[in-house]
Scaffold this motif. Structure first.
Motif: not given
Ligand SMILES: Nc1ncnc2c1ncn2[C@@H]1O[C@H](COP(=O)(O)OP(=O)(O)OP(=O)(O)O)[C@@H](O)[C@H]1O
Ligand SMILES: [Mg+2]
Lengths: 298, 251
Positions: B173-187, B199-211
Protein backbone atom coordinates in the motif's frame (compact mmCIF):
# COMPACT_ATOMS: atom_id res chain seq x y z
CA UNK A 1 -41.51 -32.04 13.46
CA UNK A 2 -37.84 -31.89 12.42
CA UNK A 3 -35.13 -32.89 14.85
CA UNK A 4 -33.52 -30.02 16.72
CA UNK A 5 -30.16 -31.30 15.56
CA UNK A 6 -29.46 -33.94 12.98
CA UNK A 7 -25.90 -34.94 12.19
CA UNK A 8 -25.20 -37.52 9.49
CA UNK A 9 -21.84 -39.12 8.91
CA UNK A 10 -19.87 -35.96 9.67
CA UNK A 11 -16.14 -36.15 9.09
CA UNK A 12 -13.67 -33.38 9.78
CA UNK A 13 -9.91 -33.37 9.63
CA UNK A 14 -7.40 -30.68 10.53
CA UNK A 15 -4.30 -31.46 8.48
CA UNK A 16 -3.18 -34.88 9.63
CA UNK A 17 -5.58 -34.99 12.53
CA UNK A 18 -8.94 -36.66 12.07
CA UNK A 19 -11.02 -34.66 14.54
CA UNK A 20 -14.40 -36.21 13.64
CA UNK A 21 -14.73 -39.59 11.97
CA UNK A 22 -18.31 -40.29 11.09
CA UNK A 23 -20.60 -38.73 13.68
CA UNK A 24 -24.29 -39.65 13.55
CA UNK A 25 -26.53 -37.97 16.04
CA UNK A 26 -30.11 -36.89 16.37
CA UNK A 27 -31.35 -34.65 19.12
CA UNK A 28 -35.09 -34.18 19.45
CA UNK A 29 -36.76 -30.86 20.03
CA UNK A 30 -37.11 -30.06 23.71
CA UNK A 31 -34.39 -32.43 24.87
CA UNK A 32 -31.74 -31.58 27.43
CA UNK A 33 -28.80 -33.32 25.86
CA UNK A 34 -25.27 -33.89 27.10
CA UNK A 35 -22.21 -34.15 24.88
CA UNK A 36 -19.38 -35.66 26.88
CA UNK A 37 -15.89 -36.79 26.11
CA UNK A 38 -12.26 -36.33 27.14
CA UNK A 39 -10.16 -33.37 25.97
CA UNK A 40 -9.71 -33.45 22.23
CA UNK A 41 -12.61 -35.87 21.63
CA UNK A 42 -14.17 -33.52 19.09
CA UNK A 43 -17.02 -31.90 21.03
CA UNK A 44 -16.12 -28.34 20.12
CA UNK A 45 -15.40 -29.32 16.53
CA UNK A 46 -18.85 -30.88 16.24
CA UNK A 47 -20.43 -27.73 17.66
CA UNK A 48 -18.39 -25.64 15.21
CA UNK A 49 -19.76 -27.67 12.31
CA UNK A 50 -23.30 -27.07 13.57
CA UNK A 51 -22.64 -23.35 13.93
CA UNK A 52 -20.96 -22.97 10.54
CA UNK A 53 -17.63 -22.03 12.14
CA UNK A 54 -16.08 -25.15 10.63
CA UNK A 55 -17.05 -27.01 7.51
CA UNK A 56 -17.44 -30.76 7.48
CA UNK A 57 -15.33 -32.62 4.92
CA UNK A 58 -18.10 -35.14 4.51
CA UNK A 59 -21.65 -35.65 5.79
CA UNK A 60 -24.35 -33.16 6.63
CA UNK A 61 -25.73 -31.31 9.61
CA UNK A 62 -29.11 -29.73 10.17
CA UNK A 63 -30.48 -27.44 12.85
CA UNK A 64 -34.28 -27.46 13.16
CA UNK A 65 -34.37 -29.09 9.74
CA UNK A 66 -32.21 -26.42 8.07
CA UNK A 67 -29.00 -27.55 6.44
CA UNK A 68 -26.08 -25.61 7.94
CA UNK A 69 -24.55 -25.01 4.50
CA UNK A 70 -27.40 -24.74 2.01
CA UNK A 71 -29.79 -22.96 4.34
CA UNK A 72 -27.27 -21.32 6.65
CA UNK A 73 -29.37 -18.28 7.47
CA UNK A 74 -32.29 -20.25 8.90
CA UNK A 75 -29.92 -22.70 10.58
CA UNK A 76 -27.95 -19.95 12.32
CA UNK A 77 -31.08 -18.12 13.36
CA UNK A 78 -32.21 -21.30 15.12
CA UNK A 79 -28.98 -21.74 17.04
CA UNK A 80 -27.41 -19.99 20.01
CA UNK A 81 -23.87 -21.00 20.90
CA UNK A 82 -21.93 -20.27 24.07
CA UNK A 83 -18.35 -20.77 22.93
CA UNK A 84 -15.79 -22.57 25.04
CA UNK A 85 -13.14 -19.88 24.66
CA UNK A 86 -13.55 -16.78 26.77
CA UNK A 87 -13.77 -14.16 24.01
CA UNK A 88 -15.00 -10.56 24.14
CA UNK A 89 -14.77 -7.29 22.27
CA UNK A 90 -12.79 -4.83 24.39
CA UNK A 91 -14.27 -1.81 22.59
CA UNK A 92 -17.73 -2.13 24.10
CA UNK A 93 -19.76 -2.29 27.28
CA UNK A 94 -21.92 -5.24 28.32
CA UNK A 95 -25.14 -3.66 27.09
CA UNK A 96 -23.60 -2.60 23.78
CA UNK A 97 -22.26 -6.12 23.29
CA UNK A 98 -25.74 -7.59 23.80
CA UNK A 99 -27.49 -4.97 21.64
CA UNK A 100 -25.07 -5.58 18.80
CA UNK A 101 -25.43 -9.34 19.04
CA UNK A 102 -29.19 -8.96 18.90
CA UNK A 103 -28.87 -6.63 15.90
CA UNK A 104 -26.64 -9.05 14.00
CA UNK A 105 -29.50 -11.53 14.21
CA UNK A 106 -31.85 -8.90 12.86
CA UNK A 107 -33.76 -8.55 16.13
CA UNK A 108 -34.44 -4.87 16.85
CA UNK A 109 -36.18 -3.32 19.84
CA UNK A 110 -35.05 -6.20 21.97
CA UNK A 111 -34.44 -4.14 25.10
CA UNK A 112 -36.91 -5.92 27.36
CA UNK A 113 -35.53 -9.38 26.64
CA UNK A 114 -31.94 -8.16 26.96
CA UNK A 115 -32.76 -6.70 30.37
CA UNK A 116 -34.38 -9.97 31.41
CA UNK A 117 -31.41 -12.05 30.31
CA UNK A 118 -29.05 -9.68 32.14
CA UNK A 119 -31.16 -9.94 35.27
CA UNK A 120 -31.18 -13.74 35.24
CA UNK A 121 -27.43 -13.84 34.78
CA UNK A 122 -26.89 -11.17 37.41
CA UNK A 123 -25.35 -8.79 34.89
CA UNK A 124 -27.69 -5.84 35.37
CA UNK A 125 -25.27 -3.97 37.63
CA UNK A 126 -22.52 -4.38 35.02
CA UNK A 127 -24.55 -3.19 32.05
CA UNK A 128 -22.47 -0.04 31.47
CA UNK A 129 -19.12 -1.60 32.33
CA UNK A 130 -16.57 -2.11 29.57
CA UNK A 131 -16.00 -5.77 28.74
CA UNK A 132 -12.29 -5.39 29.45
CA UNK A 133 -13.03 -4.53 33.07
CA UNK A 134 -15.05 -7.68 33.82
CA UNK A 135 -13.72 -10.69 35.70
CA UNK A 136 -13.43 -14.02 33.90
CA UNK A 137 -16.66 -15.39 35.31
CA UNK A 138 -18.51 -12.20 34.39
CA UNK A 139 -17.23 -12.42 30.83
CA UNK A 140 -18.54 -15.99 30.73
CA UNK A 141 -21.96 -14.73 31.79
CA UNK A 142 -21.95 -12.22 28.95
CA UNK A 143 -21.15 -15.02 26.51
CA UNK A 144 -24.15 -16.94 27.79
CA UNK A 145 -26.32 -13.84 27.44
CA UNK A 146 -25.04 -13.24 23.91
CA UNK A 147 -26.12 -16.73 22.88
CA UNK A 148 -29.64 -16.06 24.12
CA UNK A 149 -30.39 -12.59 22.71
CA UNK A 150 -32.27 -13.90 19.68
CA UNK A 151 -34.23 -16.52 21.67
CA UNK A 152 -32.90 -19.43 19.63
CA UNK A 153 -34.90 -22.68 19.75
CA UNK A 154 -31.64 -24.63 20.08
CA UNK A 155 -29.05 -23.56 22.65
CA UNK A 156 -25.59 -25.10 22.70
CA UNK A 157 -23.39 -24.51 25.71
CA UNK A 158 -19.74 -25.51 25.34
CA UNK A 159 -18.46 -25.80 28.91
CA UNK A 160 -20.44 -22.81 30.19
CA UNK A 161 -19.52 -23.37 33.83
CA UNK A 162 -15.74 -23.49 33.49
CA UNK A 163 -14.40 -20.87 35.90
CA UNK A 164 -17.80 -19.81 37.15
CA UNK A 165 -18.71 -19.49 40.84
CA UNK A 166 -21.27 -21.66 42.63
CA UNK A 167 -23.87 -18.94 42.78
CA UNK A 168 -23.91 -18.30 39.06
CA UNK A 169 -23.77 -21.99 38.31
CA UNK A 170 -27.01 -22.46 40.18
CA UNK A 171 -28.60 -19.35 38.72
CA UNK A 172 -27.47 -20.40 35.26
CA UNK A 173 -28.90 -23.89 35.53
CA UNK A 174 -32.14 -22.58 36.90
CA UNK A 175 -32.43 -20.22 33.95
CA UNK A 176 -31.41 -22.85 31.38
CA UNK A 177 -33.86 -25.32 32.90
CA UNK A 178 -36.61 -22.75 32.56
CA UNK A 179 -35.71 -22.20 28.92
CA UNK A 180 -35.79 -25.96 28.46
CA UNK A 181 -39.25 -26.15 30.06
CA UNK A 182 -40.37 -23.38 27.70
CA UNK A 183 -39.46 -25.66 24.81
CA UNK A 184 -35.85 -24.75 24.00
CA UNK A 185 -33.57 -27.63 23.15
CA UNK A 186 -30.40 -27.60 25.23
CA UNK A 187 -27.10 -29.20 24.28
CA UNK A 188 -24.43 -29.12 26.92
CA UNK A 189 -20.80 -30.11 27.05
CA UNK A 190 -19.07 -30.20 30.39
CA UNK A 191 -16.33 -31.98 32.26
CA UNK A 192 -18.35 -31.77 35.47
CA UNK A 193 -20.14 -35.06 35.19
CA UNK A 194 -22.37 -34.53 38.26
CA UNK A 195 -23.73 -31.53 36.39
CA UNK A 196 -24.49 -33.59 33.29
CA UNK A 197 -26.01 -36.38 35.39
CA UNK A 198 -28.33 -33.98 37.15
CA UNK A 199 -29.40 -32.06 34.05
CA UNK A 200 -29.27 -34.18 30.91
CA UNK A 201 -31.95 -36.64 29.86
CA UNK A 202 -29.79 -38.15 27.19
CA UNK A 203 -26.06 -38.26 26.68
CA UNK A 204 -23.64 -38.94 23.84
CA UNK A 205 -20.07 -39.80 24.70
CA UNK A 206 -17.40 -38.98 22.18
CA UNK A 207 -13.94 -40.43 21.94
CA UNK A 208 -11.44 -39.63 19.22
CA UNK A 209 -14.08 -38.23 16.93
CA UNK A 210 -16.55 -41.08 17.30
CA UNK A 211 -19.75 -41.54 19.29
CA UNK A 212 -18.94 -44.41 21.66
CA UNK A 213 -22.13 -44.28 23.72
CA UNK A 214 -25.52 -42.76 23.11
CA UNK A 215 -28.32 -43.41 25.54
CA UNK A 216 -30.54 -41.95 28.22
CA UNK A 217 -28.70 -40.98 31.37
CA UNK A 218 -30.64 -43.60 33.35
CA UNK A 219 -29.65 -46.38 30.94
CA UNK A 220 -26.02 -45.33 30.97
CA UNK A 221 -26.00 -45.55 34.75
CA UNK A 222 -27.70 -48.96 34.65
CA UNK A 223 -25.01 -50.28 32.37
CA UNK A 224 -22.52 -49.98 35.18
CA UNK A 225 -23.01 -53.16 37.17
CA UNK A 226 -20.52 -52.64 39.92
CA UNK A 227 -20.91 -50.60 43.06
CA UNK A 228 -18.55 -49.04 45.54
CA UNK A 229 -17.97 -49.66 49.22
CA UNK A 230 -16.28 -46.93 51.19
CA UNK A 231 -14.70 -48.11 54.42
CA UNK A 232 -12.78 -46.63 57.31
CA UNK A 233 -11.04 -49.32 59.32
CA UNK A 234 -9.26 -49.46 62.65
CA UNK A 235 -6.35 -51.29 61.02
CA UNK A 236 -4.85 -52.20 57.67
CA UNK A 237 -6.99 -53.35 54.76
CA UNK A 238 -6.75 -57.18 54.60
CA UNK A 239 -4.53 -58.42 51.77
CA UNK A 240 -7.30 -60.35 50.02
CA UNK A 241 -9.25 -57.15 49.49
CA UNK A 242 -6.34 -55.20 48.05
CA UNK A 243 -7.08 -56.18 44.41
CA UNK A 244 -10.58 -54.70 44.77
CA UNK A 245 -9.30 -51.37 45.96
CA UNK A 246 -10.47 -48.73 43.52
CA UNK A 247 -9.03 -45.71 45.21
CA UNK A 248 -8.40 -44.44 48.65
CA UNK A 249 -8.50 -41.17 50.46
CA UNK A 250 -6.44 -40.26 53.49
CA UNK A 251 -8.66 -42.12 55.90
CA UNK A 252 -10.88 -44.38 53.78
CA UNK A 253 -10.59 -47.23 51.30
CA UNK A 254 -12.90 -47.53 48.33
CA UNK A 255 -13.59 -51.03 47.05
CA UNK A 256 -15.10 -51.76 43.68
CA UNK A 257 -17.52 -54.68 43.95
CA UNK A 258 -19.39 -56.63 41.29
CA UNK A 259 -22.65 -56.78 43.21
CA UNK A 260 -24.36 -56.91 46.57
CA UNK A 261 -23.18 -60.52 47.15
CA UNK A 262 -19.62 -59.26 47.30
CA UNK A 263 -20.43 -56.94 50.19
CA UNK A 264 -21.01 -59.89 52.52
CA UNK A 265 -17.76 -61.53 51.54
CA UNK A 266 -15.81 -58.35 52.01
CA UNK A 267 -17.25 -57.78 55.45
CA UNK A 268 -16.53 -61.39 56.46
CA UNK A 269 -12.99 -60.96 55.31
CA UNK A 270 -12.50 -57.87 57.42
CA UNK A 271 -13.96 -59.56 60.49
CA UNK A 272 -11.63 -62.52 60.04
CA UNK A 273 -8.65 -60.21 59.90
CA UNK A 274 -9.71 -58.75 63.25
CA UNK A 275 -10.36 -55.29 61.90
CA UNK A 276 -13.06 -52.98 63.20
CA UNK A 277 -15.21 -50.98 60.81
CA UNK A 278 -15.37 -47.37 61.93
CA UNK A 279 -17.36 -46.02 59.04
CA UNK A 280 -19.03 -47.62 56.04
CA UNK A 281 -20.92 -46.37 53.02
CA UNK A 282 -22.32 -48.16 50.00
CA UNK A 283 -22.18 -45.98 46.88
CA UNK A 284 -24.19 -46.38 43.69
CA UNK A 285 -22.21 -45.81 40.52
CA UNK A 286 -22.50 -42.34 39.11
CA UNK A 287 -22.03 -40.92 35.65
CA UNK A 288 -18.32 -40.64 36.22
CA UNK A 289 -18.11 -44.42 36.66
CA UNK A 290 -20.22 -44.94 33.56
CA UNK A 291 -17.97 -42.52 31.68
CA UNK A 292 -14.75 -44.22 32.79
CA UNK A 293 -16.27 -47.58 31.90
CA UNK A 294 -17.26 -46.51 28.40
CA UNK A 295 -13.93 -44.85 27.72
CA UNK A 296 -11.97 -47.91 28.85
CA UNK A 297 -14.05 -50.35 26.89
CA UNK A 298 -14.10 -48.47 23.59
CA UNK B 1 -34.57 -8.02 9.30
CA UNK B 2 -30.96 -7.98 8.29
CA UNK B 3 -27.97 -7.72 10.60
CA UNK B 4 -26.14 -5.46 8.15
CA UNK B 5 -27.03 -2.05 9.67
CA UNK B 6 -25.89 -3.20 13.10
CA UNK B 7 -22.58 -4.52 11.81
CA UNK B 8 -21.99 -1.27 9.93
CA UNK B 9 -22.85 0.77 13.00
CA UNK B 10 -20.62 -1.36 15.21
CA UNK B 11 -17.68 -0.99 12.82
CA UNK B 12 -18.13 2.79 12.71
CA UNK B 13 -18.47 3.03 16.49
CA UNK B 14 -15.32 0.97 16.88
CA UNK B 15 -13.12 3.68 15.34
CA UNK B 16 -15.23 6.56 16.61
CA UNK B 17 -14.71 5.49 20.21
CA UNK B 18 -10.95 5.75 19.86
CA UNK B 19 -10.95 8.79 17.59
CA UNK B 20 -7.82 10.35 19.08
CA UNK B 21 -5.91 7.45 17.69
CA UNK B 22 -7.96 6.73 14.55
CA UNK B 23 -8.69 10.31 13.44
CA UNK B 24 -6.54 12.69 15.49
CA UNK B 25 -3.21 10.96 14.93
CA UNK B 26 -3.47 10.67 11.13
CA UNK B 27 -4.59 14.31 10.88
CA UNK B 28 -1.53 15.42 12.83
CA UNK B 29 0.74 13.33 10.57
CA UNK B 30 -0.77 14.84 7.43
CA UNK B 31 -0.44 18.37 8.76
CA UNK B 32 3.22 17.79 9.66
CA UNK B 33 3.81 16.47 6.14
CA UNK B 34 2.18 19.58 4.73
CA UNK B 35 4.23 22.06 6.72
CA UNK B 36 7.55 20.35 6.19
CA UNK B 37 7.15 19.64 2.48
CA UNK B 38 5.64 22.98 1.60
CA UNK B 39 8.36 24.78 3.53
CA UNK B 40 11.15 22.86 1.81
CA UNK B 41 9.64 22.89 -1.67
CA UNK B 42 7.87 26.24 -1.84
CA UNK B 43 9.06 28.39 -4.69
CA UNK B 44 10.97 25.57 -6.33
CA UNK B 45 8.11 23.90 -8.15
CA UNK B 46 5.00 25.25 -9.73
CA UNK B 47 2.53 22.76 -11.02
CA UNK B 48 0.20 23.26 -13.98
CA UNK B 49 1.97 26.67 -14.12
CA UNK B 50 -0.59 28.28 -11.87
CA UNK B 51 -0.89 26.13 -8.76
CA UNK B 52 1.53 26.79 -5.90
CA UNK B 53 3.11 23.68 -4.41
CA UNK B 54 1.34 23.84 -1.04
CA UNK B 55 -2.05 24.02 -2.72
CA UNK B 56 -1.10 21.14 -4.99
CA UNK B 57 0.07 19.11 -2.05
CA UNK B 58 -3.09 19.40 0.06
CA UNK B 59 -5.37 17.16 -2.05
CA UNK B 60 -2.53 14.63 -2.32
CA UNK B 61 -2.14 14.51 1.45
CA UNK B 62 -5.89 14.32 1.94
CA UNK B 63 -6.09 11.40 -0.46
CA UNK B 64 -3.12 9.70 1.17
CA UNK B 65 -4.90 9.95 4.55
CA UNK B 66 -8.11 8.62 3.01
CA UNK B 67 -6.31 5.63 1.54
CA UNK B 68 -4.23 4.73 4.57
CA UNK B 69 -7.06 5.06 7.04
CA UNK B 70 -9.59 3.14 4.99
CA UNK B 71 -7.08 0.32 4.71
CA UNK B 72 -6.15 0.49 8.38
CA UNK B 73 -9.77 0.33 9.49
CA UNK B 74 -10.90 -2.90 7.88
CA UNK B 75 -7.55 -4.67 8.15
CA UNK B 76 -7.00 -3.95 11.83
CA UNK B 77 -10.59 -4.66 12.77
CA UNK B 78 -10.51 -8.06 11.10
CA UNK B 79 -7.08 -9.15 12.23
CA UNK B 80 -7.77 -8.07 15.81
CA UNK B 81 -11.09 -9.91 15.85
CA UNK B 82 -9.43 -13.02 14.49
CA UNK B 83 -6.59 -12.89 16.99
CA UNK B 84 -8.79 -12.25 20.00
CA UNK B 85 -11.36 -14.75 18.76
CA UNK B 86 -14.29 -12.36 18.96
CA UNK B 87 -14.74 -12.72 15.19
CA UNK B 88 -17.15 -15.53 16.09
CA UNK B 89 -19.67 -12.90 17.22
CA UNK B 90 -20.12 -11.94 13.57
CA UNK B 91 -19.63 -15.46 12.17
CA UNK B 92 -22.42 -17.03 14.23
CA UNK B 93 -25.27 -14.73 13.10
CA UNK B 94 -27.13 -15.22 9.82
CA UNK B 95 -25.17 -12.49 7.99
CA UNK B 96 -24.68 -13.09 4.28
CA UNK B 97 -21.11 -12.77 3.02
CA UNK B 98 -21.99 -9.72 0.93
CA UNK B 99 -23.55 -8.00 3.98
CA UNK B 100 -20.34 -8.72 5.83
CA UNK B 101 -18.39 -7.22 2.94
CA UNK B 102 -20.57 -4.13 2.63
CA UNK B 103 -20.44 -3.35 6.34
CA UNK B 104 -16.66 -3.54 6.64
CA UNK B 105 -16.02 -1.65 3.39
CA UNK B 106 -18.50 1.13 4.16
CA UNK B 107 -17.13 1.58 7.68
CA UNK B 108 -13.61 1.74 6.24
CA UNK B 109 -14.76 4.30 3.66
CA UNK B 110 -16.38 6.31 6.43
CA UNK B 111 -13.15 6.36 8.44
CA UNK B 112 -11.11 7.27 5.35
CA UNK B 113 -13.42 10.11 4.41
CA UNK B 114 -13.77 11.46 7.95
CA UNK B 115 -9.98 11.60 8.31
CA UNK B 116 -9.67 13.11 4.82
CA UNK B 117 -12.25 15.78 5.62
CA UNK B 118 -10.52 16.56 8.91
CA UNK B 119 -7.15 16.97 7.20
CA UNK B 120 -8.72 19.28 4.66
CA UNK B 121 -10.43 21.31 7.35
CA UNK B 122 -7.26 21.74 9.39
CA UNK B 123 -5.24 22.86 6.36
CA UNK B 124 -7.81 25.35 5.07
CA UNK B 125 -6.65 28.30 7.22
CA UNK B 126 -3.07 27.90 5.97
CA UNK B 127 -3.41 27.10 2.31
CA UNK B 128 -5.68 28.66 -0.24
CA UNK B 129 -7.38 25.97 -2.31
CA UNK B 130 -10.28 25.86 -4.66
CA UNK B 131 -13.09 23.37 -4.93
CA UNK B 132 -13.88 23.56 -8.64
CA UNK B 133 -15.67 20.21 -9.09
CA UNK B 134 -16.92 19.02 -5.69
CA UNK B 135 -18.78 16.01 -7.09
CA UNK B 136 -15.55 14.61 -8.48
CA UNK B 137 -13.94 15.12 -5.09
CA UNK B 138 -16.65 13.04 -3.43
CA UNK B 139 -16.73 10.40 -6.16
CA UNK B 140 -12.98 9.79 -5.94
CA UNK B 141 -12.85 9.94 -2.15
CA UNK B 142 -15.58 7.33 -1.92
CA UNK B 143 -14.40 4.95 -4.64
CA UNK B 144 -10.78 5.12 -3.52
CA UNK B 145 -11.63 4.53 0.13
CA UNK B 146 -13.86 1.62 -0.85
CA UNK B 147 -10.96 0.07 -2.80
CA UNK B 148 -8.66 0.41 0.19
CA UNK B 149 -11.35 -0.85 2.58
CA UNK B 150 -11.67 -3.91 0.41
CA UNK B 151 -7.89 -4.37 0.19
CA UNK B 152 -7.84 -4.02 3.97
CA UNK B 153 -10.35 -6.84 4.23
CA UNK B 154 -8.19 -9.05 2.03
CA UNK B 155 -5.16 -8.30 4.19
CA UNK B 156 -7.11 -8.78 7.43
CA UNK B 157 -8.59 -12.09 6.34
CA UNK B 158 -5.30 -13.39 4.99
CA UNK B 159 -3.08 -12.26 7.87
CA UNK B 160 -2.71 -14.39 10.95
CA UNK B 161 -0.64 -11.85 12.85
CA UNK B 162 -0.56 -8.06 13.13
CA UNK B 163 2.90 -7.91 11.50
CA UNK B 164 1.53 -9.55 8.36
CA UNK B 165 -0.93 -6.69 8.01
CA UNK B 166 1.92 -4.24 8.59
CA UNK B 167 3.93 -6.01 5.87
CA UNK B 168 1.00 -5.76 3.44
CA UNK B 169 0.76 -2.08 4.27
CA UNK B 170 4.48 -1.33 4.09
CA UNK B 171 5.38 -3.34 1.00
CA UNK B 172 2.24 -2.87 -1.05
CA UNK B 173 0.00 0.00 0.00
CA UNK B 174 2.68 2.53 0.99
CA UNK B 175 4.84 2.23 -2.15
CA UNK B 176 1.82 2.41 -4.44
CA UNK B 177 0.57 5.47 -2.57
CA UNK B 178 3.91 7.31 -2.50
CA UNK B 179 4.60 6.53 -6.16
CA UNK B 180 1.16 7.65 -7.26
CA UNK B 181 1.90 11.36 -7.22
CA UNK B 182 0.91 12.40 -3.73
CA UNK B 183 3.88 14.76 -3.49
CA UNK B 184 4.46 15.57 -7.15
CA UNK B 185 2.85 15.70 -10.55
CA UNK B 186 4.01 12.74 -12.59
CA UNK B 187 4.84 15.26 -15.33
CA UNK B 188 7.91 16.14 -13.35
CA UNK B 189 9.11 12.53 -13.75
CA UNK B 190 11.26 11.15 -16.59
CA UNK B 191 9.19 9.64 -19.41
CA UNK B 192 9.93 6.07 -18.34
CA UNK B 193 8.58 6.56 -14.80
CA UNK B 194 5.64 8.49 -16.15
CA UNK B 195 4.76 5.43 -18.21
CA UNK B 196 5.13 3.14 -15.22
CA UNK B 197 2.90 5.39 -13.12
CA UNK B 198 0.05 4.73 -15.50
CA UNK B 199 0.00 1.12 -14.33
CA UNK B 200 -0.50 2.18 -10.73
CA UNK B 201 -4.22 2.29 -9.97
CA UNK B 202 -3.55 4.62 -7.04
CA UNK B 203 -2.28 7.23 -9.49
CA UNK B 204 -5.78 7.54 -10.98
CA UNK B 205 -7.33 7.95 -7.54
CA UNK B 206 -5.12 10.91 -6.70
CA UNK B 207 -5.14 12.44 -10.14
CA UNK B 208 -8.93 12.35 -10.37
CA UNK B 209 -9.27 13.64 -6.83
CA UNK B 210 -7.03 16.59 -7.67
CA UNK B 211 -9.10 17.34 -10.72
CA UNK B 212 -12.01 17.98 -8.37
CA UNK B 213 -10.02 20.76 -6.73
CA UNK B 214 -8.18 22.42 -9.61
CA UNK B 215 -10.18 21.42 -12.66
CA UNK B 216 -6.95 20.23 -14.27
CA UNK B 217 -5.30 16.83 -14.13
CA UNK B 218 -2.78 14.62 -15.88
CA UNK B 219 -5.46 12.25 -17.14
CA UNK B 220 -9.08 12.80 -18.16
CA UNK B 221 -11.12 12.32 -14.94
CA UNK B 222 -13.65 10.08 -16.67
CA UNK B 223 -10.86 7.73 -17.57
CA UNK B 224 -9.53 7.86 -14.01
CA UNK B 225 -12.94 7.11 -12.57
CA UNK B 226 -13.34 4.19 -14.98
CA UNK B 227 -9.97 2.77 -13.91
CA UNK B 228 -10.72 3.20 -10.20
CA UNK B 229 -14.19 1.67 -10.58
CA UNK B 230 -12.80 -1.28 -12.49
CA UNK B 231 -10.14 -1.75 -9.81
CA UNK B 232 -12.85 -1.60 -7.16
CA UNK B 233 -14.74 -4.30 -9.07
CA UNK B 234 -11.68 -6.56 -9.10
CA UNK B 235 -10.74 -6.23 -5.42
CA UNK B 236 -14.39 -6.56 -4.39
CA UNK B 237 -14.73 -9.74 -6.41
CA UNK B 238 -11.61 -11.16 -4.76
CA UNK B 239 -12.83 -10.20 -1.28
CA UNK B 240 -16.30 -11.61 -1.88
CA UNK B 241 -14.85 -14.87 -3.19
CA UNK B 242 -12.68 -15.17 -0.08
CA UNK B 243 -15.65 -14.48 2.18
CA UNK B 244 -17.91 -16.88 0.35
CA UNK B 245 -15.39 -19.70 0.56
CA UNK B 246 -14.82 -19.00 4.27
CA UNK B 247 -11.07 -18.66 3.59
CA UNK B 248 -9.24 -18.38 6.95
CA UNK B 249 -12.48 -17.45 8.70
CA UNK B 250 -14.46 -20.68 8.70
CA UNK B 251 -12.21 -23.72 9.06
N1 LIG C 1 -8.58 -25.22 14.20
C1 LIG C 1 -7.95 -26.37 14.47
N2 LIG C 1 -6.79 -26.67 13.85
C2 LIG C 1 -6.15 -27.82 14.11
N3 LIG C 1 -6.58 -28.76 14.97
C3 LIG C 1 -7.73 -28.53 15.61
C4 LIG C 1 -8.47 -27.32 15.41
N4 LIG C 1 -9.57 -27.37 16.19
C5 LIG C 1 -9.51 -28.53 16.85
N5 LIG C 1 -8.41 -29.24 16.52
C6 LIG C 1 -8.05 -30.58 17.02
O1 LIG C 1 -9.17 -31.41 16.87
C7 LIG C 1 -9.30 -32.28 17.99
C8 LIG C 1 -10.67 -32.11 18.60
O2 LIG C 1 -10.70 -30.85 19.24
P1 LIG C 1 -11.97 -30.31 19.99
O3 LIG C 1 -11.67 -28.91 20.36
O4 LIG C 1 -13.18 -30.55 19.16
O5 LIG C 1 -12.02 -31.21 21.28
P2 LIG C 1 -13.01 -31.13 22.52
O6 LIG C 1 -13.72 -32.43 22.62
O7 LIG C 1 -13.83 -29.92 22.45
O8 LIG C 1 -11.97 -31.02 23.72
P3 LIG C 1 -12.02 -30.17 25.08
O9 LIG C 1 -12.77 -30.99 26.07
O10 LIG C 1 -10.59 -30.03 25.45
O11 LIG C 1 -12.67 -28.87 24.80
C9 LIG C 1 -8.17 -31.93 18.93
O12 LIG C 1 -7.14 -32.88 18.74
C10 LIG C 1 -7.73 -30.57 18.49
O13 LIG C 1 -6.35 -30.40 18.72
MG1 LIG D 1 -14.01 -28.26 23.52
Amino acid sequence: MPAAIEVRDVHKRFGELQALSGIDLEIRQGEFFGLLGPNGAGKTTLISVLAGLARADRGSARVMGHDVRADYRAARRSLGVVPQELVFDPFFTVRETLRFQSGYFGVRDNGAWIEEVMRHLDLASKAEVNMRALSGGMKRRVLVAQALVHKPPVIVLDEPTAGVDVELRQALWQFIRRLNRDGHTIVLTTHYLEEAEALCERIAMLKQGRVVALDSTANLLKRVHHLFLRLRLSGELPGELRPLEHGSTAEAHILRLKGFEDVEQALACIRKAGCRIEEMELMQPDLEDAFVDVMQRS
Amino acid sequence: MSGFPTLLYKEVLRFWKVSTQTIGAPVLTAVLFLFIFSHVMEGRIRIYDAVPYAAFLVPGLVMMSVLQNAFANSSSSLVQSKMTGNIIFVLLPPLAYWEFFAAYVLAAAARGMVVGAAVLLVTLPFVEIEFRRPLWIIAFAFSASAVLGSLGMIAGIWAEKIDQVAAFQNFFIMPLTFLSGVFYSIHSLPAFWQGISHFNPFFYMIDGFRYGFFGVSDVNPFRSLAVVTAFLGVVSAITLTMLKSGYRLRH
